[in-house]
Design a protein around this motif. Sequence first.
Motif, short mmCIF file in Angstrom:
data_model
loop_
_atom_site.label_atom_id
_atom_site.label_comp_id
_atom_site.label_asym_id
_atom_site.label_seq_id
_atom_site.Cartn_x
_atom_site.Cartn_y
_atom_site.Cartn_z
N UNK A 163 0.86 -1.18 0.00
CA UNK A 163 0.00 0.00 0.00
C UNK A 163 0.89 1.23 0.00
N UNK A 165 0.44 4.11 0.67
CA UNK A 165 0.22 5.19 1.63
C UNK A 165 1.12 5.05 2.85
N UNK A 166 1.88 3.96 2.95
CA UNK A 166 2.74 3.82 4.12
C UNK A 166 4.13 4.40 3.86
N UNK A 417 -4.56 0.49 -3.36
CA UNK A 417 -5.14 1.12 -2.18
C UNK A 417 -5.47 0.07 -1.13
N UNK A 419 -4.88 -1.95 2.08
CA UNK A 419 -3.99 -1.59 3.19
C UNK A 419 -3.08 -2.69 3.70
N UNK B 104 -4.18 7.24 9.72
CA UNK B 104 -3.63 5.93 9.36
C UNK B 104 -3.50 5.03 10.59
N UNK B 107 2.22 4.11 11.43
CA UNK B 107 2.90 3.89 10.16
C UNK B 107 2.39 2.57 9.60
N UNK B 108 1.36 2.67 8.80
CA UNK B 108 0.72 1.47 8.29
C UNK B 108 0.00 1.82 7.01
N UNK B 109 -0.28 0.82 6.20
CA UNK B 109 -1.03 1.06 4.98
C UNK B 109 -2.51 1.22 5.28
N UNK B 110 -3.15 2.15 4.59
CA UNK B 110 -4.59 2.34 4.76
C UNK B 110 -4.94 3.08 6.03
N UNK B 115 -8.96 -0.34 7.75
CA UNK B 115 -8.39 -1.64 8.15
C UNK B 115 -9.33 -2.36 9.09
N UNK B 118 -12.16 -3.92 7.19
CA UNK B 118 -11.69 -5.11 6.46
C UNK B 118 -11.52 -6.29 7.42
N UNK B 121 -14.59 -7.85 8.97
CA UNK B 121 -15.54 -8.20 7.94
C UNK B 121 -16.06 -9.62 8.14
N UNK B 123 -17.91 -11.22 6.19
CA UNK B 123 -18.16 -11.90 4.93
C UNK B 123 -18.34 -10.88 3.86
N UNK B 142 -9.52 4.84 4.13
CA UNK B 142 -8.78 4.26 3.02
C UNK B 142 -8.63 2.76 3.23
N UNK B 143 -8.91 2.00 2.18
CA UNK B 143 -8.75 0.55 2.27
C UNK B 143 -9.98 -0.18 2.78
N UNK B 144 -11.05 0.57 3.07
CA UNK B 144 -12.26 -0.10 3.53
C UNK B 144 -12.92 -0.82 2.36
N UNK B 145 -13.64 -1.91 2.63
CA UNK B 145 -14.37 -2.53 1.54
C UNK B 145 -15.57 -1.66 1.20
N UNK B 360 -4.78 -5.50 14.00
CA UNK B 360 -4.60 -5.03 12.63
C UNK B 360 -4.97 -3.56 12.50
N UNK B 364 1.49 -2.36 15.98
CA UNK B 364 2.65 -1.86 16.73
C UNK B 364 2.27 -0.87 17.81
#
Lengths: 506, 374
Positions: A163, A165-166, A417, A419, B104, B107-110, B115, B118, B121, B123, B142-145, B360, B364
Motif C-alpha cells: 500500500x 500510503x505507508x 489502495x 492496506x 492511518x 505507520x501502516x497502509x490504509x 483496516x 476489512x 468483515x 463476509x 482508506x482501504x475499507x471494503x 490489525x 505496533x
Amino acid sequence: MHLKRRKFIETTASGVALLAAAGCDQLPRALQSLLPPQAGIGGPFRPPAADQIDPLVHVLNHATFGARPGDYERISKLAKEPRAAAMAFLEQQLAPATLEDRVAEYAARRFETMGEPLGELFEYQPKLLHEELMRATLMRAVLSERQLFEVMVQFWSDHFNIDPSKGECKWLKVADDRDVIRPHALGKFPEMLRASLLSPAMLWYLDGRVNRRRNSSEKPNENYARELLELHTVGVHGGYTQEDVMEVARCLTGWTVRSKENKPYFGIGKVEFKPDLHDFGAKRLLGYVLPAAPEGLNRELRENFATAQLTRVLEIVTTHPATATHIATKLCRHFMADAPPEGAVKAVAETFRHTAGDITPTLRTLFTTDEFWAARGNKFKRPFTFVASALRAVFAETDAGMPLVRYLERMGHAPFTYPTPDGFPDVAAPWLGTLLWRWNFAVAISENELKGTKVNLKTLRERVGGDEALACHLLGRRPTGEEMQAYHESGLGVALLLASPAFQMC
Amino acid sequence: MNSLQTYTTGNGDEQHTLVVIFLRGGADGLNMVAPLGDDGYFRARPRIAIDAKTALRLDDFFGLNPLLKELLPAYQEGSLAIVHAAGSEDDTRSHFEAQDLMEHGGLAGGGWLGRFLRANNSGSNGPLSAVALGHALPECLRGAPAVTVLETLADFSLGTKRAALVNQLAKLYGLQNTEVGAAGRSTIEAVRRIADMRNTVYRPANGAVYGNDDFAKSLLELARLIKARVGLQAASLDLGGWDSHFGQSAVMNPLMVRLAKGLAAFHKDLAADMQRVTLVAMTEFGRRVAENSAFGTDHGRGSVMFLMGGSVRGGKVYGRWPGLSKDVLDGPGDLPVTTNYRNVLAPILERHGGQPALPQTFPNFELNPVPIFG
C-alpha cells in the motif's frame, strides 16, 4: 524506453513547454500526429452465438480484461476447432514480447512519472504518483494487446501487495511496479521473489529496513519474514513454525533503504546492506542448518556471506512443496473458482515444482486442465475487471481519468489502495456490495457522462448487426428471452446489459 | 428489511454505527473544555482564556465553553463523555503529518477505520456499510471494503429517471438463485428504501433542529440513514477550519456553535437509536497553551475528544490532567498528550464487535483502553 521518451519530447517544438502548458492530456494538434491512430471499432464483426459460453469466450473472459469488438471473431480464426483456437490464443498471450503493443505504449507514455528513476520519484507529489500509477494500470488493462500479462501483473501486485500510503512507499511503489512486478509477471517466481525482497518499497512496507540485530539482546523485526512465509511462499498452513519466522527475520537483518530523512541527501531509495546490523550467527530454517559466518571476514566478504545466505533462504522457501501448492491454489482461485478444484491445484503445483517456479509453463498447465474449461462464467468479476471489461466491450476511447478511478474507489478497488499485505480478496463475497456502483457506472459510460471517456454505441450496434447481436457480444452468448425483454424495456439497453447479472461474471 | 440487514451485517437490527468526526485544523481543546482549576491556564492566556464565571461547570475542575452549551444536556444525562489531553504521538506539529498519522493509525497502509472494517468483515459488505459524507474519501477510511462517498442521499441512486432500468434489473437479479442474485435484490431494496426516504420530507424527531450549515446537513442525512437501518457500520465527516493562529475567537466561535448544535440535534433526533450509535469527534492536535500576540494560539499537542452514544459512560471528563507548569509542558509549551487517541477508539471498536480486529487496526501499539463504557 527512457531514450524513446526523450526523443519523443525532443521532436516536438519546445515540447516540454508545450506539454507543461497544455497538460499531457490535451496534446496540441501538431503533436497528435506523432501518436498512432486509434484503431477504432473497425468494420462489421461477428459476436459469439452459442447459448452458453464457448471456449473462445471463456479464454477471453480469463486471459484478458474482457473481449473488445472483433476479438471473438479474430481469435476464432486461429484454428478450426474452437478449443484449438482458444489454445492458440493463449499461446500468443503467453509470449507477450511477440505481441505488438504500440497503442498501449503510447497511451501509457502520458504518465511521465512512471519512467522516472528511483531517486527522482521523490521530486513528485505522492498524490500525482499514485494517480498516474492507477491511471497507467487502468490504461494498460484497457488498451494493451498483452492482456494475459496485464492480468498477471494484477495477480502479482496482489500477491506482493504494497500500500503506497505507508511511509516512503508513497514514492517507491512506482519503482516496485516497474522494476519488480512487471519484469517478472510471466517470468520466474524465485527471481520475482528476490526482487520483491530487495525492493525498496517492500523494505518500507513490511519494515525490513528496520530489521536489525546488532547484538544478541536485540530483537529482529519479524514483519516481512512472517509475510514472506505466510503470504508470499509456503502459505499459512504450509508447515512453518514461529521459530522459522524468527530465523528468516535474522537472516534478513541488515538490508535497509536510504530514506529521504538520511543526510546527506543522495542515493535516496537505494537499498544497502549494513553488515553491522546483520546477525551472522548460525540459523535453522525449515529443517535446514545455515552455518554462522567464519570469524575475521572483511566487510566485502561479510556482505558476500550474508547475500549467499539470503540466496539460500530464497531457495529453501521457493522449493518448499507447500509454496508450489500455495501459488497453484491462488492461481486456480483466480482463473477458475473461489473454491479452487483440487485436481487442478495438484497439476498446476506439479508444473510449478518441476519447472522451479517458471510462471509461463505453470499457466500453460492451468489452461490445459479440464477444471479450467469447466469453470465457465462462475467467477464474480472484481470491480476493476468489471470497469475494464465494460470499457473494452463498448470500445470506449478513454484517458483512464480520475472519474473512472473515483468509481473504483467507491467500489473499494482502486489499484494500489489495499492496506494490508494480503492483497485485494480474489473471491466474490467481499465485493457483493458494489453492485449499485457498477450499475451507475454502466449508465454513466453508456450515456457518455464520464469526462475523458467516450463511447459510440450507435456505431457499435451497427457494426455488430443489431440489438440481439449486440447482446451476444456483451454477454458472450445468446441472450435469454428475459434479457432481451429487459434490454428493450429498460430504456437503456447497453447499460442494462452491462449492469445485468451475466456481465458481472467471467 | 430483515433480509437486507442479515445479508449486510448478519446481526439484524443490532447493527452498530460508528460515526467519526474529524475537526481538521487543530482544535483548541483548552478553550473548548477549559481547565478552570489550573491557574496556569489563566496565566498563559490573559486575553483569550474562558471566563471562569461564564464557563459551564462540568466538574470541580473543568468548564465547558458557553458556546458549546448545547452539549450540556447530553453531558448531564450521561451520554456525552470528554477525554482531555488526548492526541497522538506525532510531534511534528504539522497538520499534514499529524492528520496522516492519526487517520492511518500509525505507520501502516490504509486508514485505521478502513483496516478495521476489512479485518472485522464477517463476509460481505452491503452497499451502505461505510459512508463518507463529503466530496472525498478521508484517509481514515482508506482501504475499507466498498466505501460510499456521498454528499446527500440523492447520491445513492441510479438517478431520478431510471425507474425502468431499476425495474428491469430487479427482474433479472430476481431470476438468479445465486449470491449475486441475492446481492442484487438487496441492493435494489436499499435503493428503493432510500428513494422513499428522499421522496418524503424528513422531520427530525423530538423537536430536534438541525442548522443549515454543511455539517448539520451531513448529520441530518446520517441520522436518516441510521434510522433506515441499511446496514451502516461506519460513517465519517469533517468539520474543518480550526486553525486559530490569529483572532482565535473569530475563527473558533462559529465552529464551536456549529459543532455543539449539530451534535445536540443529532443526539435529540436519534434518541433511543443512539443506543446503537457511538460518535467520536477528534482533532489532529491541540494548540499551544500560551496565547500569541495576535489573540490566537499556535500548533500544540494535546486536545479534547468528544464521545457520544447511548452506552458511553458520560457526564465525565476522562484522562489524566498533566498540569500546565513549565516542567510538564511539551516542546515549545504544549499540553502533553496523556491519552493516546487509539486508547479512546479501541474500546469503541471493541463495543462494535471488533476486539479481534484491534491488532490489525492499530499495529505496533500496546493498547491501554480508556474505560468509557459502562
